[in-house]
Design a protein around this motif. Structure first.
Motif, mmCIF file in Angstrom:
data_model
loop_
_atom_site.group_PDB
_atom_site.id
_atom_site.type_symbol
_atom_site.label_atom_id
_atom_site.label_comp_id
_atom_site.label_asym_id
_atom_site.label_seq_id
_atom_site.Cartn_x
_atom_site.Cartn_y
_atom_site.Cartn_z
ATOM 1 N N THR A 1 -8.700 30.123 -4.987
ATOM 2 C CA THR A 1 -9.023 31.290 -5.801
ATOM 3 C C THR A 1 -9.836 32.289 -4.989
ATOM 4 O O THR A 1 -9.596 33.490 -5.045
ATOM 5 N N THR A 2 -10.789 31.761 -4.218
ATOM 6 C CA THR A 2 -11.627 32.640 -3.401
ATOM 7 C C THR A 2 -10.801 33.361 -2.355
ATOM 8 O O THR A 2 -10.966 34.561 -2.148
ATOM 9 N N ASN A 3 -9.876 32.654 -1.688
ATOM 10 C CA ASN A 3 -9.026 33.290 -0.679
ATOM 11 C C ASN A 3 -8.168 34.382 -1.294
ATOM 12 O O ASN A 3 -7.997 35.447 -0.710
ATOM 13 N N HIS A 4 -7.618 34.113 -2.463
ATOM 14 C CA HIS A 4 -6.799 35.115 -3.150
ATOM 15 C C HIS A 4 -7.642 36.348 -3.485
ATOM 16 O O HIS A 4 -7.212 37.485 -3.289
ATOM 17 N N SER A 5 -8.847 36.117 -3.980
ATOM 18 C CA SER A 5 -9.750 37.213 -4.321
ATOM 19 C C SER A 5 -10.141 38.014 -3.078
ATOM 20 O O SER A 5 -10.147 39.243 -3.095
ATOM 21 N N LEU A 6 -10.439 37.292 -2.012
ATOM 22 C CA LEU A 6 -10.793 37.986 -0.759
ATOM 23 C C LEU A 6 -9.613 38.786 -0.224
ATOM 24 O O LEU A 6 -9.780 39.900 0.267
ATOM 25 N N ARG A 7 -8.420 38.229 -0.333
ATOM 26 C CA ARG A 7 -7.221 38.932 0.124
ATOM 27 C C ARG A 7 -7.035 40.221 -0.677
ATOM 28 O O ARG A 7 -6.755 41.280 -0.124
ATOM 29 N N ASN A 8 -7.222 40.127 -2.003
ATOM 30 C CA ASN A 8 -7.111 41.318 -2.848
ATOM 31 C C ASN A 8 -8.175 42.349 -2.479
ATOM 32 O O ASN A 8 -7.887 43.545 -2.411
ATOM 33 N N ASP A 9 -9.402 41.879 -2.247
ATOM 34 C CA ASP A 9 -10.482 42.785 -1.850
ATOM 35 C C ASP A 9 -10.148 43.470 -0.532
ATOM 36 O O ASP A 9 -10.364 44.673 -0.366
ATOM 37 N N LEU A 10 -9.631 42.691 0.417
ATOM 38 C CA LEU A 10 -9.272 43.251 1.721
ATOM 39 C C LEU A 10 -8.164 44.285 1.585
ATOM 40 O O LEU A 10 -8.207 45.351 2.209
ATOM 41 N N GLU A 11 -7.170 43.994 0.755
ATOM 42 C CA GLU A 11 -6.089 44.959 0.521
ATOM 43 C C GLU A 11 -6.629 46.240 -0.112
ATOM 44 O O GLU A 11 -6.213 47.335 0.239
ATOM 45 N N ASP A 12 -7.562 46.086 -1.043
ATOM 46 C CA ASP A 12 -8.183 47.262 -1.668
ATOM 47 C C ASP A 12 -8.954 48.091 -0.646
ATOM 48 O O ASP A 12 -8.856 49.320 -0.620
ATOM 49 N N VAL A 13 -9.719 47.411 0.200
ATOM 50 C CA VAL A 13 -10.497 48.115 1.232
ATOM 51 C C VAL A 13 -9.563 48.816 2.200
ATOM 52 O O VAL A 13 -9.781 49.978 2.561
ATOM 53 N N TYR A 14 -8.498 48.140 2.618
ATOM 54 C CA TYR A 14 -7.551 48.754 3.545
ATOM 55 C C TYR A 14 -6.854 49.954 2.899
ATOM 56 O O TYR A 14 -6.688 50.997 3.534
ATOM 57 N N GLY A 15 -6.486 49.826 1.631
ATOM 58 C CA GLY A 15 -5.872 50.957 0.924
ATOM 59 C C GLY A 15 -6.813 52.139 0.848
ATOM 60 O O GLY A 15 -6.414 53.284 1.057
ATOM 61 N N ARG A 16 -8.069 51.875 0.577
ATOM 62 C CA ARG A 16 -9.076 52.939 0.515
ATOM 63 C C ARG A 16 -9.271 53.585 1.883
ATOM 64 O O ARG A 16 -9.394 54.799 1.998
ATOM 65 N N TYR A 17 -9.268 52.751 2.932
ATOM 66 C CA TYR A 17 -9.374 53.263 4.298
ATOM 67 C C TYR A 17 -8.211 54.216 4.602
ATOM 68 O O TYR A 17 -8.411 55.291 5.169
ATOM 69 N N GLU A 18 -7.000 53.811 4.225
ATOM 70 C CA GLU A 18 -5.829 54.656 4.467
ATOM 71 C C GLU A 18 -5.950 55.996 3.735
ATOM 72 O O GLU A 18 -5.607 57.040 4.270
#
Length: 125
Positions: free
Chosen positions: A21-38
């Protein structure tokens, strides 16, 4: 004396590990951060393009002098009315040119401030 070991504990979630669950949450957070960066990167690129092509013009009160400057305040175009050139002495003409260029440069500062403010406003959406 022997070593006492505790029996393994079973989580209340049916034995599933929290790590998945934590890995999935971290992956989602990372995708959100990367999307925001873009998004931010795209906004900065757009801001740079706007600055690279920016030109601001100003006219003297009587319209005899028109000056155009770029985003750095460098004079890129100057138009002088023929009548003013014939009637004004060189000191007056020089003063009006300088004032007009200064007004155009001040307009550039305002326009840059507006672009940056709008860019920041977009960031907060």
């Amino acid at each position: 004396m022997g070593i006492v070991s505790s029996p393994p504990t079973v989580a209340a979630n049916g034995g599933r590990t929290v790590t998945g669950t934590t890995n999935h949450s971290l992956r989602n957070d990372l995708e959100d951060v990367y999307g925001r960066y873009e998004e931010l990167r795209s906004g900065v690129d757009e801001l740079q393009r706007s600055l690279a092509t920016m030109q601001v013009s100003a006219e003297s009160e009587d319209g005899a002098v028109q000056a155009t400057v770029d985003a750095d305040g460098r004079l890129v175009n100057l138009r002088l009315d023929q009548q003013a050139c014939r009637e004004w002495n060189v000191e007056t003409l020089a003063r009006v040119i300088v004032e007009t260029v200064q007004h155009a440069s001040a307009g550039t500062s305002r326009q840059i401030e507006s672009l940056v403010t709008n860019h920041r406003g977009t960031d907060n959406d």
